[in-house]
Enzyme design. Structure first.
Site, mmCIF file in Angstrom:
data_model
loop_
_atom_site.group_PDB
_atom_site.id
_atom_site.type_symbol
_atom_site.label_atom_id
_atom_site.label_comp_id
_atom_site.label_asym_id
_atom_site.label_seq_id
_atom_site.Cartn_x
_atom_site.Cartn_y
_atom_site.Cartn_z
ATOM 1 N N LYS A 83 -1.780 15.651 -4.815
ATOM 2 C CA LYS A 83 -1.165 15.895 -3.514
ATOM 3 C C LYS A 83 0.319 15.537 -3.630
ATOM 4 O O LYS A 83 0.672 14.564 -4.314
ATOM 5 C CB LYS A 83 -1.852 15.012 -2.463
ATOM 6 C CG LYS A 83 -1.372 15.229 -1.027
ATOM 7 C CD LYS A 83 -2.167 14.354 -0.044
ATOM 8 C CE LYS A 83 -1.739 14.564 1.404
ATOM 9 N NZ LYS A 83 -2.519 13.728 2.344
ATOM 10 N N SER A 158 -4.420 16.218 6.391
ATOM 11 C CA SER A 158 -3.169 16.643 5.802
ATOM 12 C C SER A 158 -3.311 17.102 4.356
ATOM 13 O O SER A 158 -2.431 17.796 3.858
ATOM 14 C CB SER A 158 -2.159 15.501 5.843
ATOM 15 O OG SER A 158 -2.587 14.413 5.036
ATOM 16 N N SER A 182 -7.545 12.575 6.544
ATOM 17 C CA SER A 182 -6.822 13.598 5.779
ATOM 18 C C SER A 182 -7.469 14.003 4.464
ATOM 19 O O SER A 182 -7.050 14.985 3.859
ATOM 20 C CB SER A 182 -5.385 13.130 5.506
ATOM 21 O OG SER A 182 -4.600 13.295 6.658
#
Lengths: 490, 489, 95
Positions: A83, A158, A182
């Site tokens: 990420k 997210s 997330s």
């Protein structure tokens, strides 16, 4: 070497590399080609912000050499993605923001370093909601991410880029972070296994902070077995992180095949309100009944403070982020406005231009909640409620081994559907927030589909009980095939 | 109207740790800009603080030294404000749960009395970087080497009543932290800075008047001057019927005035909250007691001992123990010569005068304590006279200024020919010669009335000293002369 | 709690965020609705409840006082928008 090796799990890739079925360079190239054609093109998934092609191939070559030299581990040569919230030395790290659209960290996050030590091959940095604030990936400065299951829908957030990339088999697994859901929410919406570990399990050093007391890194994978393999190296005690806990890291793959008969599953009645979508309730309950077939018993419990998680979270997280993002000031790194006339102008315009709407909203809410005259009513009150939420769980775990419920209220929604009203978007996380407030490990595993879109089953474990959660998830995945479903046309 | 002045001081003392409070960067002063600024000090995205154990130990040491409550659970908070020398946009400090709670010190006043001032609290925090305002293409330059240097901020109760007391308080704090070795006390390098909160109220009134805060005063003299000019300023305003604005002010020593720092006044709301990157600091009684056991003799204790055991006057003992360096120097001299009073006279007299005149700090004294002690020992054993000692002192001073390794004290006395003749045979010989060569004076002496002879003996002493080229022990010369002359009467 | 335009302006100032005039109304509506959500906390009595700042009960670890960092200025300042002579440059700061 086969043309569909992108459908291999991490564990299968690891074994294939060991058996010499393919080399790291071959499988790395295979995934890079898929990223090229499915992600980085017009109308593609857009799950990557940066693809580190050359570096990945060089690392793959080095991994093959390491294997030839006899020093390979289970992870050597295995491709994955990070990420874009983890700092990578020499590689752009944007956190999904214009503010950091030119930021090249001079150091590696501890989690990044853990993978490097193993000789794993990072293919790039995945898209995400700006500074991890969002539940749909729509707040990214680098554009939304398409859910591979239905490109009109969002992948969740997210960690939406990581989820979509794994779901589209552009990488076998990716790292995520979870501050309020997330990892779990996008995993649920993309049909993946996602685990947010106990707070303090994975180092936060080098992971760009959103809300320090809630943030935790974790794996996003196809299977529980892969999640165990990921967690094995993501976890570490880190001297550089004061909130890292010095707790032994077991081999999470060792206990996957333990018998789970006799485990007691708690179902909080607050997770199954009358308002819950009936198909969601039915799908989740059907998944839970599989556990009963495996010898688990089910018990209704109560977590009375559940409804307070959303309001408390939307004080704690914005308060912490309002201070965490103050360093984004255009002085030492990041976006700086043109021709600032004085220092105040520099701050205000750099931050005004560098941050998107959702980030600004949260900074302002946090700023307000901490300001003189409001601190007790908002911040202190929220911390008190946080205590009540934790107490609920502590009490519940006196009588159950694990807690289960839905991850999300609905399957993936259409892009733009909630973007008009932030509060509506916040409701997406109503079942996931309490885990973060309490610091407990939470997991999402594929539980079935509604209208062709995957939904997840949430498992909340006691502190440091990840091995038990992975064991239960793995046993579930031995008797179900929800996790094996893939989007059409991928 | 008669006004009462109310002063409270906030002293920032940099702790003498090797590394910073939350990172492994060096705290050494004077390095090239930003060469001692780590990822953590720069506040780059993703970095995290880890607390330095020595900073904790030093703060606790301070707390035990001022007899304060020690916070067994202390908590770091974030104080939010934007300023370019504050890289994270907040300062990590302690608001609600400081490491040191209520304590006290005794300050020494000029009239020889002392007064107790209560210390509200002392908390740990990080220092900021520096903004350099020289012209860089019309911009300011930011150096973050100092950012993250550990500080304790020591907050007094508003019990100080005039500028002199404020200076005495600052000096005593300086003395305590340097005795403890937790701060180098270097004011010119900013190791200690003082914020002065000043207000006036009509005498007899209980509630405080509006205060102003004079920021960053960095010398004892400036503390006194800044407070005095601020008192005058406030008195003028109040007596004209005006009112004081609560604000931050800066002392300008050139103009001898304080002026408003408007830049710091921009609607600040610090939004303190517990730092989520740091956990509560928890210590127990064993930890505190172990630190208490390492406390050195503090200035007040040392002063009392010098008075009680060595018979020094309160004034002398006070002066000699005011600074750690001076006290250490003095005690080395005294031990070497085994005479505390004589050592006190030389250190406070000749040595202090020379240091003052040449603007040299005691730590850089050209004469080592060892040499001064040896020299005083030679006065005591009559090897040199007091007058000769002054020449030796001068020679030692000159020698110490140069780089060359000087002679030791005995060799120096020898080479300067200052060794006194204390051999009675030799002195008797010289006396006999002098008496023989001054028959007229001897006759006068004999004829004089006995009570006038005492004064007349000076002539003969002078002659003997001259004949011995000043090397004769004057005490012995006197004694021998008196014996010999009186025998003639 | 409803935030009006001037509230929004002063919060944005405190947070050093330039927001355009035409966006202020939007923010004031959105922030007010978020605060309405947050104020659901008031439904529960929390008198005497100890606030929880950290999810775990762990206490602060201490680091040995050792200098572990060396000069990395060039690398660490590589992201600086403006620098000269090893200093970060900002518009003139006046005290």
């Amino acid at each position: 070497m086969s043309t569909d090796m992108h459908n291999l799990t991490l564990a299968q890739i690891s074994k294939g590399l060991e058996a010499g079925d393919f080399t790291s360079v071959e499988i790395t190239q295979h995934f890079l080609d898929r990223i090229d054609t499915l992600d980085q093109n017009d109308g593609g998934i857009n799950s990557f912000i940066t693809v580190t092609k050359d570096q990945a191939l060089a690392d793959a070559k080095a991994a093959d050499e390491r294997r030839a030299a006899g020093n390979a581990t289970a992870w050597t040569g295995v491709p994955f993605a990070h990420k874009d919230i983890f700092c990578t030395d020499g590689t752009l790290t944007t956190c999904g923001s214009k503010m950091l659209s030119n930021f090249v960290p001079p150091y590696d996050a501890t989690v990044v370093d853990n993978f490097k030590q193993q000789g794993a091959v990072c293919l790039g940095k995945t898209n995400m909601d700006e500074f991890a604030m969002g539940s749909s990936n729509e707040s990214s400065f680098f554009g939304g991410v398409k859910n591979p299951w239905n490109k009109e829908t969002i992948p969740g957030g997210s960690s939406g880029g990581s989820a979509a990339a794994v779901a589209a088999r552009l990488v076998p697994a990716a790292t995520g972070t979870d501050t309020g859901g997330s990892i779990r929410q996008p995993a649920a919406l993309c049909g993946l296994t996602g685990l947010k570990p106990t707070y303090g399990r994975c180092s936060r050093f080098g992971m760009i902070a959103f809300a320090s007391s809630l943030d935790q890194a974790g794996p996003m994978t196809q299977t529980a077995e892969d999640a165990a393999m990921m967690l094995n190296i993501m976890s570490s005690f880190d001297e550089k992180d004061s909130t890292s806990i010095d707790q032994a890291v077991p081999d999470y793959t060792d206990t996957l095949n333990n018998d789970i008969a006799g485990k007691v599953i708690g179902l909080p009645k607050e997770f199954f309100p009358d308002s819950l979508d009936s198909e969601m309730a039915a799908t989740v309950k059907a998944a839970i009944s599989e556990f009963e077939k495996l010898g688990c018993t089910v018990k209704e419990i109560s977590l009375p403070s559940t409804d307070l998680a959303i309001p408390a979270y939307y004080v704690v997280a914005p308060a912490e982020c309002s201070a965490n993002l103050s360093r984004m000031d255009g002085v030492r790194f990041g976006h700086r406005c043109d021709d600032p006339k004085d220092i105040e102008d520099l701050y205000k315009r750099s931050r005004g231009e560098g941050f998107g709407d959702e980030v600004k909203r949260r900074i302002m809410i946090g700023t307000y909640a901490l300001s003189t005259g409001f601190y007790d009513a908002y911040y202190v009150k929220a911390q008190q409620i946080r205590r009540l939420i934790k107490n609920d769980f502590v009490k519940a775990f006196e009588g159950v081994d694990i807690i289960m419920g839905p991850v999300t209220p609905t399957p993936a929604f259409k892009a733009g559907e909630h973007s008009g009203d932030p509060v509506e978007m916040y409701m997406e996380d109503k079942f996931t927030l309490s885990c973060n407030l309490a610091g407990l490990p939470g997991m999402s595993i594929p539980a079935g589909q509604i209208n062709g879109l995957p939904v997840g089953l949430q498992m909340i474990g006691n502190y440091w009980d990840e091995a038990n959660m992975l064991n239960m998830a793995h046993q579930f995945q031995q008797v179900t095939d929800h996790h094996k479903q893939t989007p059409a046309n991928i | 109207m008669e006004w009462e002045v109310v002063i409270g001081l906030e002293i920032h003392a940099q702790l003498a740790t090797k590394s910073k409070i939350f990172s492994g960067s060096s705290t050494a002063f004077g390095a090239d800009a930003n060469t001692q600024a780590s990822l953590v000090d720069l506040g780059l995205p993703g970095v995290l603080p880890v607390f330095n154990e020595e900073a904790l130990a030093m703060a606790v040491k301070f707390g035990t030294a001022i007899d304060a409550e020690i916070g067994k659970v202390s908590v770091f908070d974030r104080k939010n404000y934007f300023y370019p020398d504050s890289p994270k946009g907040y300062q990590t400090t302690q608001l609600h749960h400081p490491i040191v709670g209520m304590g006290h010190i005794d300050i020494d006043l000029e009239d020889g009395t002392s007064r107790r001032i209560n210390v509200t609290r002392a908390h740990l925090e990080e220092d900021a970087g520096k903004s350099l305002h020289e012209d860089f293409s019309g911009m300011s330059g930011i150096d973050l080497n100092r950012a993250g240097t550990p500080l304790i901020e020591i907050v007094s109760e508003p019990e100080i009543r005039n500028a002199k007391e404020a200076v005495a308080y600052f000096k005593k704090m300086h003395s305590i932290v340097t005795y403890l070795g937790i701060c180098d006390g270097n004011l010119s390098q900013g190791s200690m800075r003082c914020d002065c909160n000043v207000s006036l109220r009509p005498k007899g009134q209980e509630e405080f008047g509006t205060r102003t805060e004079i920021k960053n005063v960095n010398s004892f003299r400036f503390v006194e001057q800044a407070i005095n000019v601020e008192i005058e300023r406030q008195r003028d305003i109040l007596e004209d019927g005006g009112s004081i604005t609560q604000e931050t002010r800066l002392f300008d020593a050139n103009k001898m005035e304080t002026r408003s720092m408007r830049s710091k006044e921009v609607a600040n709301d610090y939004r303190y909250f517990p730092c989520p990157d740091l956990l509560p600091v928890v210590i127990d009684d064993d930890y505190i007691e172990a630190i208490r056991k390492t406390l050195p003799e503090l200035p007040d204790q040392k002063k009392q001992r010098l008075m009680d055991e060595q018979g020094l006057s309160e004034y002398d003992a006070g002066v000699l123990t005011a600074s750690r360096e001076l006290a250490a120097y003095f005690e080395d001299v005294a031990v070497k010569c085994s005479d505390y009073k004589l050592a006190a006279n030389w250190v406070m007299g000749e040595l202090s005068a020379a240091l003052n005149k040449n603007e040299v700090e005691i730590a850089d004294s050209p004469i080592s304590a060892d040499n001064l002690g040896s020299m005083i020992a030679r006065i005591k054993d009559d090897t040199i006279s007091g007058k000769g000692a002054k020449s030796v002192f001068q020679a030692l001073w000159e020698q110490g200024k140069g780089d060359q390794k000087g002679d030791n004290v005995d060799a120096l006395i020898e080479s300067l020919g200052l060794k006194q003749v204390s051999d009675s045979g030799a002195i008797e010989g010289i006396v006999d010669d002098v008496l023989a060569n001054n028959d007229g004076q001897v006759q006068n002496y004999i004829n004089a009335e006995p009570e006038k002879r005492g004064k007349m003996i000076g002539f003969f002493v002078g002659q003997v000293m001259k004949a011995s080229k000043g090397s004769a022990n004057p005490g012995m010369v006197n004694k021998v002369l008196k014996e010999k002359l009186d025998a003639k009467c | 709690m409803a935030l009006d335009r001037s509230d929004v302006k002063s919060i944005a100032d405190l947070a050093r965020l330039a927001i355009s005039d035409e966006n202020i109304d939007k923010y004031s509506t959105e922030l007010s609705s978020i605060l309405d959500l947050v104020e659901q906390m008031n439904a529960v009595n929390t008198d005497g409840v100890q606030p929880l700042a950290h999810p775990t009960d762990a206490v602060q670890r201490l680091r040995a006082d050792v200098v572990t960092e060396s000069n990395n200025r060039e690398k660490y300042m590589a992201n600086a928008p403006a620098q000269e002579e090893g200093l970060f440059l900002v518009p003139k700061v006046v005290e």
